[in-house]
Scaffold this active site. Structure first.
Site, PDB file in Angstrom:
ATOM      1  N   LYS A 128       0.894  -1.070   0.186  1.00 48.12           N
ATOM      2  CA  LYS A 128      -0.135   0.095  -0.029  1.00 48.12           C
ATOM      3  C   LYS A 128       0.964   1.249   0.088  1.00 48.12           C
ATOM      4  O   LYS A 128       1.851   1.233   0.336  1.00 48.12           O
ATOM      5  CB  LYS A 128      -0.717   0.057   1.165  1.00 48.12           C
ATOM      6  CG  LYS A 128      -2.339   0.837   1.048  1.00 48.12           C
ATOM      7  CD  LYS A 128      -3.113  -0.001   0.192  1.00 48.12           C
ATOM      8  CE  LYS A 128      -4.429   0.765   0.072  1.00 48.12           C
ATOM      9  NZ  LYS A 128      -5.441   0.012  -0.579  1.00 48.12           N
ATOM     10  N   ASP A 168      -6.641   4.778  -4.692  1.00 54.27           N
ATOM     11  CA  ASP A 168      -7.522   4.386  -3.380  1.00 54.27           C
ATOM     12  C   ASP A 168      -8.114   5.892  -3.203  1.00 54.27           C
ATOM     13  O   ASP A 168      -8.515   6.736  -4.263  1.00 54.27           O
ATOM     14  CB  ASP A 168      -6.658   4.147  -2.338  1.00 54.27           C
ATOM     15  CG  ASP A 168      -7.249   3.416  -0.918  1.00 54.27           C
ATOM     16  OD1 ASP A 168      -7.682   2.540  -1.082  1.00 54.27           O
ATOM     17  OD2 ASP A 168      -7.427   4.402  -0.251  1.00 54.27           O
TER      18      ASP A 168
END
Length: 447
Positions: A128, A168
């Site tokens: 991430k 995201d």
């Protein structure tokens, strides 16, 4: 829930090594609480140190991002990429641009991504990234300059066989485009598989935009089928109004349900007639407006600037906004109003005490690492298309997505039954994802 002594020791090490990272601690503990039956049944996991190895990222990359606004003023933000585990494939996970981002947020998201990606059955590891940059209120040129500077720092750490970022919160097709262009300029290669969430004309996958929201609804649909139910005629509350929430709304509509409430950071709206998808898409995707504007244009809707969306009566709740948005107060309100099913479209949106309340009151609950895995699964499908220089139809991609979500549901359900907790999707998801990861790590040796 109490941890076994060995798991408590593992958790204490995580807290000591990562001070002040509350979200990361929360994510790790939530997984470890499920693993007691597995580690007692498979002592070799302890002997090989699997849990400490999973909890420690392979790499944590932090970098400075300088960019210039339209007035010529220079700003400095912080960028992150946490490459957590690549046992199953290249690191895979989104980039989040939001002022709340710090290392602990990225590590919690990356840790969740390990198990989510494992559950899909696809060959992708977990990672991430992101920045504390706030795209709200910025011009297209300012966002472009930031994205180019961000990618200049990140480019040396990624690649289609190394690490494949996606979008995201705060990162959509526009931002992916600016970053992909900069990567192409820096490397001199058209490496379309280095980023996912791309536009359809330059390597993107049909249904990727819809995938996370659609996938959450597909998972909830499988939960309903077990009791002979469907979305038809059900009242649904969807928190958020970004990409995940909008396409959850679309799929709920297609399956006969009615979404009666949505939200953003300014408040929430209620429309008992059902929220109009086209109007909400125009408001959020085109004009980037605030949700209260929907109520101004629709007499059947009302805007609530304060309070919580979970006060709105519903049978199904889909939290699709951000982490820890659904607390014990929200859980109690949902339970009191007759909600029977909660499926997470966001990453860890429910607090631990909210989850305990759902379990204690027989509310079916699906954690995000299972229910929102459709986005990353379709990103992996985009990687397949890029590798073969191919492009699939929307219908074919959606069918693959549906099959993947059905498979995840089956794995979670069967694993929970195997370990004596039928219907416990939290335990099922955590154990199923862990076993796939742990067995692969064992096969690869101590590396």
């Amino acid at each position: 829930m109490e941890l076994t002594p060995d798991l408590q020791e593992d958790f204490d090490i995580v807290v000591r090594r990562n001070p002040g990272e509350a979200e990361f601690h929360q994510a790790v503990r939530e997984v470890l609480e499920s693993l007691g039956p597995v580690v007692s049944k498979r002592p070799e996991y302890g002997e090989m140190g699997i849990i400490p190895r999973i909890c420690e990222p392979n790499k944590q990359i932090i970098f400075k991002v300088n960019w210039q606004d339209d007035r010529g003023r220079v700003h400095t933000n912080r960028g992150f990429r946490v490459q957590f585990n690549s046992a199953l494939g290249p690191y895979k996970g989104g980039l989040r641009f939001h002022p709340s981002v710090y290392l602990g947020i990225i590590k919690f998201l990356g840790f969740e991504q390990i198990f989510k990606n494992a559950l899909t059955g696809m060959p992708i590891g977990g990672g991430k990234g992101g920045s504390d940059f706030d795209p709200k209120g910025k011009s297209d040129n300012e966002i472009m300059r930031f994205c180019q500077s961000f990618m200049t720092e990140l480019a040396g750490h990624i690649g289609h066989d190394i690490d494949v970022p996606a979008g995201d919160i705060g990162v959509g097709t526009r931002e992916i485009g600016y970053m992909f262009g900069q990567y192409k300029k820096l490397t001199g290669r058209y490496e379309s598989g280095v980023l996912t969430g791309k536009g359809l004309d330059w390597g993107g996958s049909r249904a990727r935009t819809e995938a996370t929201g659609y996938g959450t609804v597909f998972f909830a649909e499988e939960m309903l089928k077990l009791t002979g139910e469907s979305f038809d005629g059900k009242k649904v509350v969807v928190s958020g109004s970004g990409n995940v929430a909008l396409y959850a709304l679309e799929k709920v509509n297609q399956l006969g349900g009615t979404v009666v409430a949505m939200s953003d950071s300014s408040g929430y709206i209620v429309d008992e007639k059902g929220i109009d998808l086209a109007q909400m898409q125009e408001l959020k995707e085109t004009r980037r407006g605030r949700i209260g504007e929907y109520a101004e244009a629709n007499a059947s809707a009302r805007f609530v600037p304060q309070g919580m969306i979970w006060d709105v009566p519903c049978e199904i709740a889909l939290p699709c906004a951000t982490q820890n948005e659904l607390n014990i107060g929200g859980a109690r309100a949902l339970i009191a109003n007759g909600c029977t099913l909660v499926a997470e479209g966001a990453n860890m949106p429910s607090t631990p005490d909210a989850i305990r309340a759902f379990r204690a009151n027989d509310v079916r609950f699906a954690p995000g690492k299972a229910a929102n895995a459709g986005g990353v699964a379709t990103s992996a499908l985009e990687m397949q298309q890029n590798a073969s220089r191919d492009s699939w139809s929307f219908e074919h991609t959606e069918e693959r997505l549906h099959d993947i979500m059905v498979g995840i549901h089956e794995r979670c359900w069967a694993t929970a039954e195997e370990y004596g907790a039928p219907g416990d999707y939290v335990l099922g998801a955590n154990i199923a994802g862990f076993i796939r990861m742990a067995d692969t790590m064992m096969a690869l040796g101590v590396i």
